[in-house]
Scaffold this motif. Sequence first.
Motif, PDB file in Angstrom:
ATOM      1  N   ASP A  88      80.478  26.248  51.729  1.00  0.00           N
ATOM      2  CA  ASP A  88      80.576  27.530  52.416  1.00  0.00           C
ATOM      3  C   ASP A  88      81.348  27.292  53.709  1.00  0.00           C
ATOM      4  OD1 ASP A  88      80.259  29.912  53.817  1.00  0.00           O
ATOM      5  OD2 ASP A  88      78.268  30.286  52.975  1.00  0.00           O
ATOM      6  N   HIS A  89      82.629  27.642  53.717  1.00  0.00           N
ATOM      7  CA  HIS A  89      83.484  27.331  54.857  1.00  0.00           C
ATOM      8  C   HIS A  89      83.075  28.112  56.104  1.00  0.00           C
ATOM      9  CE1 HIS A  89      86.356  24.838  52.642  1.00  0.00           C
ATOM     10  NE2 HIS A  89      86.274  25.722  51.651  1.00  0.00           N
ATOM     11  N   TRP A  90      82.646  29.348  55.942  1.00  0.00           N
ATOM     12  CA  TRP A  90      82.307  30.154  57.112  1.00  0.00           C
ATOM     13  C   TRP A  90      81.032  29.669  57.787  1.00  0.00           C
ATOM     14  CZ3 TRP A  90      83.468  35.907  55.350  1.00  0.00           C
ATOM     15  CH2 TRP A  90      84.846  36.006  55.107  1.00  0.00           C
ATOM     16  N   LYS A  91      80.015  29.343  56.984  1.00  0.00           N
ATOM     17  CA  LYS A  91      78.753  28.884  57.552  1.00  0.00           C
ATOM     18  C   LYS A  91      78.718  27.374  57.769  1.00  0.00           C
ATOM     19  CE  LYS A  91      75.957  32.573  55.502  1.00  0.00           C
ATOM     20  NZ  LYS A  91      74.779  32.882  54.635  1.00  0.00           N
ATOM     21  N   LYS A  92      79.780  26.697  57.320  1.00  0.00           N
ATOM     22  CA  LYS A  92      79.853  25.233  57.403  1.00  0.00           C
ATOM     23  C   LYS A  92      78.633  24.600  56.721  1.00  0.00           C
ATOM     24  CE  LYS A  92      82.571  25.291  61.661  1.00  0.00           C
ATOM     25  NZ  LYS A  92      83.807  25.040  60.901  1.00  0.00           N
ATOM     26  N   ASP A  93      78.357  25.080  55.540  1.00  0.00           N
ATOM     27  CA  ASP A  93      77.229  24.606  54.741  1.00  0.00           C
ATOM     28  C   ASP A  93      77.783  23.893  53.514  1.00  0.00           C
ATOM     29  OD1 ASP A  93      74.709  24.173  53.704  1.00  0.00           O
ATOM     30  OD2 ASP A  93      74.611  26.142  52.743  1.00  0.00           O
ATOM     31  N   THR A 105      84.133  39.833  46.348  1.00  0.00           N
ATOM     32  CA  THR A 105      84.894  39.565  45.134  1.00  0.00           C
ATOM     33  C   THR A 105      84.900  38.064  44.874  1.00  0.00           C
ATOM     34  OG1 THR A 105      86.345  41.467  45.509  1.00  0.00           O
ATOM     35  CG2 THR A 105      87.127  39.783  43.981  1.00  0.00           C
ATOM     36  N   SER A 106      84.752  37.680  43.619  1.00  0.00           N
ATOM     37  CA  SER A 106      84.772  36.266  43.254  1.00  0.00           C
ATOM     38  C   SER A 106      85.571  36.076  41.977  1.00  0.00           C
ATOM     39  CB  SER A 106      83.349  35.716  43.076  1.00  0.00           C
ATOM     40  OG  SER A 106      82.663  36.430  42.071  1.00  0.00           O
ATOM     41  N   VAL A 107      86.120  34.883  41.836  1.00  0.00           N
ATOM     42  CA  VAL A 107      86.906  34.498  40.658  1.00  0.00           C
ATOM     43  C   VAL A 107      86.363  33.166  40.164  1.00  0.00           C
ATOM     44  CG1 VAL A 107      89.198  33.921  39.782  1.00  0.00           C
ATOM     45  CG2 VAL A 107      88.951  35.702  41.520  1.00  0.00           C
ATOM     46  N   ASP A 124      84.895  32.762  46.251  1.00  0.00           N
ATOM     47  CA  ASP A 124      84.716  34.174  46.574  1.00  0.00           C
ATOM     48  C   ASP A 124      85.243  34.484  47.964  1.00  0.00           C
ATOM     49  OD1 ASP A 124      82.737  33.429  48.454  1.00  0.00           O
ATOM     50  OD2 ASP A 124      81.164  33.555  46.949  1.00  0.00           O
ATOM     51  N   THR A 125      85.191  35.776  48.307  1.00  0.00           N
ATOM     52  CA  THR A 125      85.730  36.237  49.582  1.00  0.00           C
ATOM     53  C   THR A 125      84.817  35.910  50.753  1.00  0.00           C
ATOM     54  OG1 THR A 125      84.742  38.412  49.115  1.00  0.00           O
ATOM     55  CG2 THR A 125      87.063  38.096  48.538  1.00  0.00           C
ATOM     56  N   ASN A 126      83.624  35.371  50.502  1.00  0.00           N
ATOM     57  CA  ASN A 126      82.745  34.927  51.582  1.00  0.00           C
ATOM     58  C   ASN A 126      83.050  33.510  52.034  1.00  0.00           C
ATOM     59  OD1 ASN A 126      81.266  37.323  51.766  1.00  0.00           O
ATOM     60  ND2 ASN A 126      79.882  36.705  50.127  1.00  0.00           N
ATOM     61  N   MET A 178      81.680  43.340  43.772  1.00  0.00           N
ATOM     62  CA  MET A 178      80.390  43.915  44.136  1.00  0.00           C
ATOM     63  C   MET A 178      80.566  44.736  45.410  1.00  0.00           C
ATOM     64  SD  MET A 178      78.191  42.656  41.848  1.00  0.00           S
ATOM     65  CE  MET A 178      76.598  42.810  42.647  1.00  0.00           C
ATOM     66  N   TYR A 179      80.049  45.958  45.377  1.00  0.00           N
ATOM     67  CA  TYR A 179      80.163  46.846  46.538  1.00  0.00           C
ATOM     68  C   TYR A 179      78.856  47.596  46.725  1.00  0.00           C
ATOM     69  CZ  TYR A 179      81.623  50.701  49.550  1.00  0.00           C
ATOM     70  OH  TYR A 179      81.703  51.611  50.566  1.00  0.00           O
ATOM     71  N   ASN A 180      78.376  47.616  47.962  1.00  0.00           N
ATOM     72  CA  ASN A 180      77.185  48.375  48.320  1.00  0.00           C
ATOM     73  C   ASN A 180      77.616  49.509  49.237  1.00  0.00           C
ATOM     74  OD1 ASN A 180      74.746  49.337  49.495  1.00  0.00           O
ATOM     75  ND2 ASN A 180      73.756  47.378  49.090  1.00  0.00           N
ATOM     76  N   TRP A 181      77.564  50.740  48.711  1.00  0.00           N
ATOM     77  CA  TRP A 181      78.076  51.845  49.504  1.00  0.00           C
ATOM     78  C   TRP A 181      77.145  52.223  50.653  1.00  0.00           C
ATOM     79  CZ3 TRP A 181      76.787  54.001  44.352  1.00  0.00           C
ATOM     80  CH2 TRP A 181      75.641  54.789  44.361  1.00  0.00           C
TER      81      TRP A 181
END
Length: 317
Positions: free
Chosen positions: A301-306, A257-259, A275-277, A247-250
């Motif tokens: 959610d590793h980045w938000k620690k959720d 990106t997710s798998v 995913d990459t988030n 998914m890209y928002n120009w």
Amino acid sequence: MGGVISYAAGSKKSSYLLGDGDDGDKNGDKIDWLDLPCPVKYEEIQREALVSLKPELFEGLRFDFTKPLSQKFSLSHSVFMGSVEVPAQSPQTIKVSASHYEFGANLIDNRMMLIGRILTDGRMTARLKYDLTENFTVKVNAQLTNEPHFSQGMFHFDYKGKDYQAQVQLGNNAFYGLNYIQSVTPTLALGGEAFWLGHQRKSGVGFAARYNTDKVIATGQIASTGMVSLTYVQRVSEKVSLASDFMYNWMSKEATTSVGYDYLLRTCRLRGRFDTNGCVAAYLEERLNVGVNFLLSAEIDHWKKDYKFGFGMTVGE
């Protein structure tokens, strides 16, 4: 790559013989271009990828019970206890405790489907699908809430042709939409959409392509709103499939990106994604008995620690 065009005498049908092309089969059989398969609906071109990448994740406890009263009519009861996220300007996730009971009624026969739901918080939803003919279908979606300006209504008029599908949408806030998808080869379909939101005086157009074989499904979408979406699904076997999306928002210059995977076992089904988030999720459906399923849902959610975890049970088909 050689090709021969032949026309049948006294007939308008034509066929194209591909010696070594992708659209012909391994034996070089003729393809009747006037007898192409009907594609999926424009709004469903990514449905196989969404099965793996967008499972119905939840947090807390969930219990669903469906009681058939006849072959066409059934009642449903659903209880949820857990927490939900609320919008916030800060990057930190804010959760509040929530619980509700949902009562539903379902009427389904060969030509009509009518589903209604009412929740203890006052929300009420209804869905109607009626097949006027084998090719023409009318669908109505409605949601009523206690909050002003949040009630919604949408009409869908679907037409299914021999090798194409078209849809017209009418909704509240002066929403008008139109989409069309056409098979151009036995494995490739192209389509487009347009919408107008009169309440906000916004409009947009989009284009899509879908490539479908027995083992591979690839889609691409681009819209004037700034979104670019690509999906790819690989059927490894009858029980295992892998999926990915981009998914890209120009306009905002953001990309994700997710798998994901979908693994069907004898008594259970396991789906998951990362995913990459920094989000990793898994969803398990275990069949305990006929009409009884046990559910497990987890997301980190590793980045938000959720961290989210849920379990539930569904009873009834």
